[in-house]
Structure formats: structure tokens, C-alpha cells
Design an enzyme around this catalytic site. Structure first.
Site, PDB file in Angstrom:
ATOM      1  CE  LYS A 112       5.344  12.323  -6.023  1.00 44.00           C
ATOM      2  NZ  LYS A 112       4.293  12.667  -6.970  1.00 44.00           N
ATOM      3  CE  LYS A 197       1.555   5.959  -4.844  1.00 52.23           C
ATOM      4  NZ  LYS A 197       1.050   7.272  -5.284  1.00 52.23           N
ATOM      5  CE  LYS A 200       0.814   7.529 -13.277  1.00 51.03           C
ATOM      6  NZ  LYS A 200       0.908   8.811 -12.616  1.00 51.03           N
TER       7      LYS A 200
HETATM    8  P1  AMP Z   1      -1.377   9.192 -10.189  1.00 53.78           P
HETATM    9  O1  AMP Z   1      -0.676   8.065 -10.828  1.00 53.78           O
HETATM   10  O2  AMP Z   1      -0.635   9.655  -8.965  1.00 53.78           O
HETATM   11  O3  AMP Z   1      -1.752  10.265 -11.109  1.00 53.78           O
HETATM   12  O4  AMP Z   1      -2.723   8.582  -9.647  1.00 53.78           O
HETATM   13  C1  AMP Z   1      -3.903   8.498 -10.408  1.00 53.78           C
HETATM   14  C2  AMP Z   1      -4.971   7.794  -9.598  1.00 53.78           C
HETATM   15  O5  AMP Z   1      -4.571   6.453  -9.318  1.00 53.78           O
HETATM   16  C3  AMP Z   1      -5.219   8.451  -8.237  1.00 53.78           C
HETATM   17  O6  AMP Z   1      -6.596   8.388  -7.957  1.00 53.78           O
HETATM   18  C4  AMP Z   1      -4.440   7.601  -7.294  1.00 53.78           C
HETATM   19  O7  AMP Z   1      -4.967   7.622  -5.985  1.00 53.78           O
HETATM   20  C5  AMP Z   1      -4.601   6.226  -7.924  1.00 53.78           C
HETATM   21  N1  AMP Z   1      -3.474   5.359  -7.563  1.00 53.78           N
HETATM   22  C6  AMP Z   1      -2.176   5.543  -7.886  1.00 53.78           C
HETATM   23  N2  AMP Z   1      -1.409   4.556  -7.399  1.00 53.78           N
HETATM   24  C7  AMP Z   1      -2.240   3.727  -6.723  1.00 53.78           C
HETATM   25  C8  AMP Z   1      -2.052   2.519  -5.988  1.00 53.78           C
HETATM   26  N3  AMP Z   1      -0.849   1.970  -5.857  1.00 53.78           N
HETATM   27  N4  AMP Z   1      -3.131   1.947  -5.426  1.00 53.78           N
HETATM   28  C9  AMP Z   1      -4.370   2.478  -5.568  1.00 53.78           C
HETATM   29  N5  AMP Z   1      -4.616   3.619  -6.258  1.00 53.78           N
HETATM   30  C10 AMP Z   1      -3.559   4.239  -6.827  1.00 53.78           C
END
Ligand code: AMP
Ligand code: TRP
Length: 332
Positions: A112, A197, A200
Site C-alpha cells: 500500500k 486477492k 474491496k
Molecule cells: P478487510 O476487508 O481487509 O478488513 O478484511 C476483513 C476480513 O476479511 C479479514 O479477516 C480478511 O483476511 C478477510 N478477507 C479479505 N479479503 C479476503 C479475500 N479475498 N479472501 C479471503 N478472506 C478475505
């Protein structure tokens, strides 16, 4: 009783990756078997360029989606990070425990940070210290387990290191947590770019299924997913990452096994159709319940306010103990 803590950042609309990697397990398993806390980690959304109104909107939406997905405020604590001062309060002590070298090694910081520099933006100091705040989130609540997707492994490892180091220097204070991951779909990949990955905050939404996408949008995105130039449906992440991703998504939705599902599909078209159907069915109730809850913001606010109160009361003595252990005079 086992304690569980996990969180979601309100940096964008929640995705199928968030759901399969984290949220679904919180709902189906974690809240039933442990004392569990689930948090909208809004302070973490301020580590990159942000729009205040959008963060506010996304925070409310994330909380609403957590409830829509089935987190039950009678069973677990749902709250917003910035409502509980103990997280930031503990983060400072952990900044005095971590080294700048170990934070500079964090993959997300490198990725990032590079992106921000390339966009001509400054890299916020909080992007570097962010994993320390995440460690504080986890340690303030004495979590034994942290259910996350694979991308968070390094951050949970750091949290463990900091807990062990603090305990060794200042006496037993923190529980040393461990990450738990789903059996399949711990890393859902972008449908258009299966090398990265499903995240979002990516600019293009074509390879990302959002939890609030309409059924026909979901179908379109999955039917257009990048596969490869072969024909045979095989489960091989290395040589066929796009196909493997679809198989994992389908397996996660139906409870099957990616290798076995490969054997029953004769073409990419049929795999895509089945995957699209499965994802649409999986998300339908979440979207419907979200629409209902979104009409009643008073209810969501009440849940968050009660959740914050519980979380504050539980974290306070642990953080006080850390303040005393590190050598600060008690206030009273
Ligand atoms: P975040 O969106 O970064 O706040 O992620 C929230 C949760 O979703 C965390 O536990 C991440 O590891 C999980 N997560 C986010 N993106 C993915 C993805 N593409 N595949 C699996 N888990 C994800
Ligand atoms: N860093 C996590 C992510 O990007 C979000 C997060 C912040 C978190 N604090 C946490 C996850 C504590 C688990 C526990 O997904």
C-alpha cells in the site's frame, strides 16, 4: 471459555472474500462456541486517503451487514473500534514494544505504501503503525483466537510476537492469540485477475463480487471470470488459478471439495453457472436482511452502543494492567 476477536475495515463495500474468508465463520461457528467480539475497525480506514462521509457511511453499512449475515447481539458483541478508547490506549504501549524494522517488513505496508507513493500521495505514518493497532485490538480483548483470511497471517504473527515480548519484559499480561482460517477460500482471488486477492479497495469492480450486488450482477461477474486457455476443469492453483478460484468459491458455498468438484464439471461454462447459482443463493438472504435492517438505523445504533459498552468494560482492566506492568503510575 475461549475468547475470539476479529474485525472488518470500512474501506469499501464488503466482498465475497470478506464473507467466505471471515464473516461467514463468525456467524456459523465462532459466535456459538466462544465469547466472541466482532468489530468495525474504523480507525484502520484512516491509514490511506479517505473521505470522512464515506468512512461514516461504510462503517454503518459494515455493521448492518454483520448483523444481516447473522451475528446475533445476544450471542456476541458487535461494536465500532473508535467507540472504545482502550484500543488506541493500548496501541501506544505496543508501539513501545515493537521495532520499526519489524513493521517495515509487513507486506501490506510495502504494497500500500508503494501504491500511495506511485499515486503521488504521502504515506501516512499510521499505515506503518497499523499492525500495532491491530495487535492492540486483539490483545485488549484477551483473544485466544482470531478468525481471519490468509492475508492477515503476518499481522497475527506480529501480534503474537508483541504479546510474548511484552510478557517476557514486564510479566505475564497478555494472552498469546492464534489465527484461525477457513478450510477453503481463505484467499478468494479477483475474478478478473486471479493472481491478486479479491480486495474491496481495488478500483475496478469487474472481478469483485460485493455482498450487496444484485443477483444478475453477481452472475455476470462470475460468468465473465478469467479462466485459462485450456479446456479441462482441473484444481491447480499454480497452472489454473482462475479455475481453482472458482472451484474454491463453489466448494465454500456448497460444502464440497474443490478437487472433487473439478471432476464433476466437464466445461468452464458449467463450472461458472454452478458457481454463479451457488453464490447468488448464498448471498440472497444476507442482501434481503440488509435491506430490512437498513430501514431501521435506530436498531443498529442500539446494538453498537450496547456492544461498545460491553467491550469497554471488558478491555479496561486488561489495558490498565498493561499500563501498570510497563511502569506507569496508577492514576488513582
Ligand atoms: P478487510 O476487508 O481487509 O478488513 O478484511 C476483513 C476480513 O476479511 C479479514 O479477516 C480478511 O483476511 C478477510 N478477507 C479479505 N479479503 C479476503 C479475500 N479475498 N479472501 C479471503 N478472506 C478475505
Ligand atoms: N487488518 C485487518 C484487515 O485488514 C482488520 C483488522 C483490524 C483486524 N484489527 C483486527 C482483524 C483485529 C482481526 C483482528 O482485514
Amino acid at each position: 471459555m475461549t475468547r475470539i476477536f476479529s474485525g472488518l475495515k470500512p474501506t469499501g463495500h464488503l466482498t465475497l472474500g470478506n464473507y467466505l474468508g471471515a464473516l461467514r465463520r463468525w456467524v456459523e461457528v465462532d459466535q456459538h462456541r466462544a465469547e466472541a467480539l466482532f468489530c468495525v475497525v474504523d480507525l484502520h480506514a484512516l491509514t490511506v486517503e479517505h473521505d470522512p462521509a464515506r468512512v461514516r457511511r461504510l462503517s454503518r453499512q459494515a455493521a448492518t451487514l454483520m448483523l444481516a449475515a447473522g451475528l446475533d447481539p445476544e450471542r456476541c458483541t458487535v461494536f465500532v473500534q473508535s467507540h472504545v478508547d482502550e484500543h488506541a490506549r493500548l496501541s501506544y504501549l505496543l508501539e513501545c514494544t515493537a521495532t520499526d524494522g519489524e513493521l517495515r517488513r509487513m507486506i501490506q505496508y510495502k504494497e500500500k505504501g508503494t501504491r500511495a507513493r506511485e499515486a503521488g500521495e504521502g504515506v501516512r505514518l499510521s499505515l506503518l503503525t497499523y499492525p500495532v493497532l491491530m495487535a492492540a485490538d486483539i490483545l485488549a480483548h484477551g483473544a485466544d483466537e482470531v478468525p481471519v483470511g490468509e492475508d492477515q497471517t503476518q499481522h497475527v504473527e506480529l501480534t503474537r510476537d508483541l504479546a510474548v515480548r511484552f510478557n517476557q519484559r514486564y510479566g505475564q499480561t497478555f494472552t498469546v492469540p492464534r489465527a484461525t482460517r477457513p478450510q477453503v477460500a481463505a484467499r478468494v482471488m479477483d475474478l478478473q485477475d486471479p493472481g491478486s486477492k479479491m480486495g474491496k479497495s481495488h478500483e475496478s469492480g469487474a472481478g469483485i463480487v460485493y455482498l450487496l450486488d444484485e443477483a444478475d450482477q453477481v452472475r455476470k461477474k462470475i460468468m465473465r471470470a478469467v479462466t485459462d486457455s485450456g479446456r479441462e476443469v482441473r484444481y491447480d492453483r499454480e497452472s489454473s488459478p482462475g479455475v481453482a478460484n472458482l472451484l474454491e468459491i463453489l466448494a465454500a458455498c456448497t460444502g464440497g471439495n474443490p478437487g472433487e468438484l473439478a471432476a464433476v464439471h466437464q466445461s468452464y461454462g458449467s463450472l461458472k453457472r454452478d458457481t454463479a447459482d451457488a453464490v447468488v443463493e448464498l448471498l440472497r438472504p444476507v442482501r434481503e436482511r440488509h435491506a430490512e435492517l437498513a430501514k431501521d438505523s435506530g436498531y443498529v445504533e442500539e446494538v453498537l452502543s450496547a456492544g461498545a459498552e460491553r467491550a469497554r468494560a471488558a478491555a479496561r482492566p486488561r489495558v490498565d494492567a498493561a499500563y501498570a506492568a510497563i511502569g506507569l503510575l496508577p492514576g488513582r
